[in-house]
Motif scaffolding. Sequence first.
Motif, mmCIF file in Angstrom:
data_model
loop_
_atom_site.group_PDB
_atom_site.id
_atom_site.type_symbol
_atom_site.label_atom_id
_atom_site.label_comp_id
_atom_site.label_asym_id
_atom_site.label_seq_id
_atom_site.Cartn_x
_atom_site.Cartn_y
_atom_site.Cartn_z
ATOM 1 N N SER A 117 -14.973 10.249 27.941
ATOM 2 C CA SER A 117 -16.168 9.418 27.890
ATOM 3 C C SER A 117 -15.919 8.232 26.970
ATOM 4 O O SER A 117 -15.163 8.329 26.006
ATOM 5 C CB SER A 117 -17.354 10.213 27.344
ATOM 6 O OG SER A 117 -17.688 11.262 28.212
ATOM 7 N N GLY A 118 -16.578 7.123 27.272
ATOM 8 C CA GLY A 118 -16.449 5.961 26.403
ATOM 9 C C GLY A 118 -16.664 4.660 27.141
ATOM 10 O O GLY A 118 -17.033 4.631 28.315
ATOM 11 N N VAL A 119 -16.408 3.572 26.413
ATOM 12 C CA VAL A 119 -16.535 2.227 26.958
ATOM 13 C C VAL A 119 -15.180 1.796 27.510
ATOM 14 O O VAL A 119 -14.158 1.948 26.850
ATOM 15 C CB VAL A 119 -17.017 1.231 25.880
ATOM 16 C CG1 VAL A 119 -17.041 -0.187 26.422
ATOM 17 C CG2 VAL A 119 -18.385 1.640 25.357
ATOM 18 N N TYR A 120 -15.212 1.254 28.707
ATOM 19 C CA TYR A 120 -14.004 0.745 29.360
ATOM 20 C C TYR A 120 -14.270 -0.685 29.825
ATOM 21 O O TYR A 120 -15.423 -1.099 29.967
ATOM 22 C CB TYR A 120 -13.617 1.634 30.542
ATOM 23 C CG TYR A 120 -13.157 2.998 30.095
ATOM 24 C CD1 TYR A 120 -11.809 3.254 29.862
ATOM 25 C CD2 TYR A 120 -14.073 4.022 29.872
ATOM 26 C CE1 TYR A 120 -11.392 4.504 29.427
ATOM 27 C CE2 TYR A 120 -13.657 5.269 29.436
ATOM 28 C CZ TYR A 120 -12.313 5.497 29.212
ATOM 29 O OH TYR A 120 -11.898 6.723 28.767
ATOM 30 N N PHE A 121 -13.199 -1.428 30.031
ATOM 31 C CA PHE A 121 -13.305 -2.810 30.473
ATOM 32 C C PHE A 121 -12.653 -2.977 31.835
ATOM 33 O O PHE A 121 -11.543 -2.491 32.056
ATOM 34 C CB PHE A 121 -12.672 -3.750 29.452
ATOM 35 C CG PHE A 121 -13.375 -3.707 28.129
ATOM 36 C CD1 PHE A 121 -14.522 -4.448 27.916
ATOM 37 C CD2 PHE A 121 -12.906 -2.895 27.109
ATOM 38 C CE1 PHE A 121 -15.191 -4.384 26.699
ATOM 39 C CE2 PHE A 121 -13.561 -2.830 25.895
ATOM 40 C CZ PHE A 121 -14.709 -3.579 25.694
ATOM 41 N N VAL A 122 -13.359 -3.658 32.721
ATOM 42 C CA VAL A 122 -12.875 -3.943 34.072
ATOM 43 C C VAL A 122 -12.429 -5.404 34.065
ATOM 44 O O VAL A 122 -13.254 -6.306 33.901
ATOM 45 C CB VAL A 122 -13.984 -3.742 35.125
ATOM 46 C CG1 VAL A 122 -13.478 -4.055 36.513
ATOM 47 C CG2 VAL A 122 -14.554 -2.339 35.035
ATOM 48 N N ARG A 123 -11.131 -5.638 34.213
ATOM 49 C CA ARG A 123 -10.606 -7.015 34.207
ATOM 50 C C ARG A 123 -10.249 -7.421 35.627
ATOM 51 O O ARG A 123 -9.478 -6.732 36.306
ATOM 52 C CB ARG A 123 -9.388 -7.134 33.317
ATOM 53 C CG ARG A 123 -8.906 -8.595 33.198
ATOM 54 C CD ARG A 123 -7.664 -8.705 32.388
ATOM 55 N NE ARG A 123 -6.565 -8.230 33.222
ATOM 56 C CZ ARG A 123 -5.293 -8.265 32.865
ATOM 57 N NH1 ARG A 123 -4.948 -8.700 31.683
ATOM 58 N NH2 ARG A 123 -4.360 -7.831 33.681
ATOM 59 N N PHE A 124 -10.781 -8.547 36.052
ATOM 60 C CA PHE A 124 -10.597 -9.078 37.405
ATOM 61 C C PHE A 124 -9.945 -10.449 37.294
ATOM 62 O O PHE A 124 -10.497 -11.359 36.673
ATOM 63 C CB PHE A 124 -11.974 -9.190 38.066
ATOM 64 C CG PHE A 124 -11.997 -9.756 39.453
ATOM 65 C CD1 PHE A 124 -11.315 -9.136 40.488
ATOM 66 C CD2 PHE A 124 -12.744 -10.885 39.737
ATOM 67 C CE1 PHE A 124 -11.381 -9.638 41.780
ATOM 68 C CE2 PHE A 124 -12.817 -11.389 41.022
ATOM 69 C CZ PHE A 124 -12.128 -10.765 42.048
ATOM 70 N N ILE A 125 -8.740 -10.581 37.863
ATOM 71 C CA ILE A 125 -8.018 -11.858 37.840
ATOM 72 C C ILE A 125 -7.653 -12.235 39.265
ATOM 73 O O ILE A 125 -7.097 -11.426 40.009
ATOM 74 C CB ILE A 125 -6.737 -11.771 36.973
ATOM 75 C CG1 ILE A 125 -7.105 -11.448 35.522
ATOM 76 C CG2 ILE A 125 -5.958 -13.076 37.048
ATOM 77 C CD1 ILE A 125 -5.903 -11.252 34.624
ATOM 78 N N VAL A 126 -7.963 -13.482 39.624
ATOM 79 C CA VAL A 126 -7.627 -14.019 40.935
ATOM 80 C C VAL A 126 -6.655 -15.167 40.718
ATOM 81 O O VAL A 126 -6.916 -16.061 39.909
ATOM 82 C CB VAL A 126 -8.885 -14.527 41.669
ATOM 83 C CG1 VAL A 126 -8.520 -15.104 43.024
ATOM 84 C CG2 VAL A 126 -9.909 -13.410 41.810
ATOM 85 N N THR A 127 -5.522 -15.129 41.437
ATOM 86 C CA THR A 127 -4.534 -16.199 41.327
ATOM 87 C C THR A 127 -4.260 -16.810 42.694
ATOM 88 O O THR A 127 -4.401 -16.148 43.722
ATOM 89 C CB THR A 127 -3.209 -15.694 40.720
ATOM 90 O OG1 THR A 127 -2.711 -14.615 41.513
ATOM 91 C CG2 THR A 127 -3.409 -15.200 39.295
ATOM 92 N N ASN A 128 -3.845 -18.072 42.687
ATOM 93 C CA ASN A 128 -3.482 -18.741 43.938
ATOM 94 C C ASN A 128 -2.023 -18.437 44.274
ATOM 95 O O ASN A 128 -1.332 -17.772 43.490
ATOM 96 C CB ASN A 128 -3.774 -20.245 43.849
ATOM 97 C CG ASN A 128 -2.920 -20.946 42.798
ATOM 98 O OD1 ASN A 128 -1.889 -20.441 42.365
ATOM 99 N ND2 ASN A 128 -3.361 -22.112 42.378
ATOM 100 N N PRO A 129 -1.508 -18.893 45.423
ATOM 101 C CA PRO A 129 -0.115 -18.584 45.806
ATOM 102 C C PRO A 129 0.924 -19.049 44.790
ATOM 103 O O PRO A 129 2.000 -18.464 44.692
ATOM 104 C CB PRO A 129 0.044 -19.308 47.140
ATOM 105 C CG PRO A 129 -1.330 -19.349 47.709
ATOM 106 C CD PRO A 129 -2.226 -19.552 46.522
#
Length: 145
Positions: A117-129
């Motif tokens: 249990s605890g706090v988690y971080f969702v990291r979302f990265i979008v890159t181009n070609p």
Amino acid sequence: MNGINYWIIRGGNRIQIQGNADIVIQAREDGIIHLVAQAVAAPHGRLGKNTPHSFALYQGSPNPFNPTTQIRFDLSEASNVSLVIYDILGRRVTELVNGELQAGYHSATWDASSVASGVYFVRFIVTNPAGAVVYHSVNKALLMK
């Protein structure tokens, strides 16, 4: 409808047209203006066409969760995507998505049954070609067992 709000006023009540909608205004022969608004339902209850107009990361649902949460994200164009979960100390817990995805509405499910249990971080990265970051976002997720 990019950043513009539209309203229809009827009998003192204001009805807002939200999201993406096709709006047609026609002048009739008798001089009366006829307004037609049509909204098309899209995945996840959003209004619009089949392709989002921008990149977006949404809060996991449910949140808090136990033991799974669904994380939705939008891609306005085909892109390389990284969706990674980190713990409070910044350690990588799991990688939900890593690769090229087509434009559209997407989701990934995180099954956190093997972590505490605890706090988690969702990291979302979008890159181009070329590998340049075109969108980056981080959300919190609270796992409560």
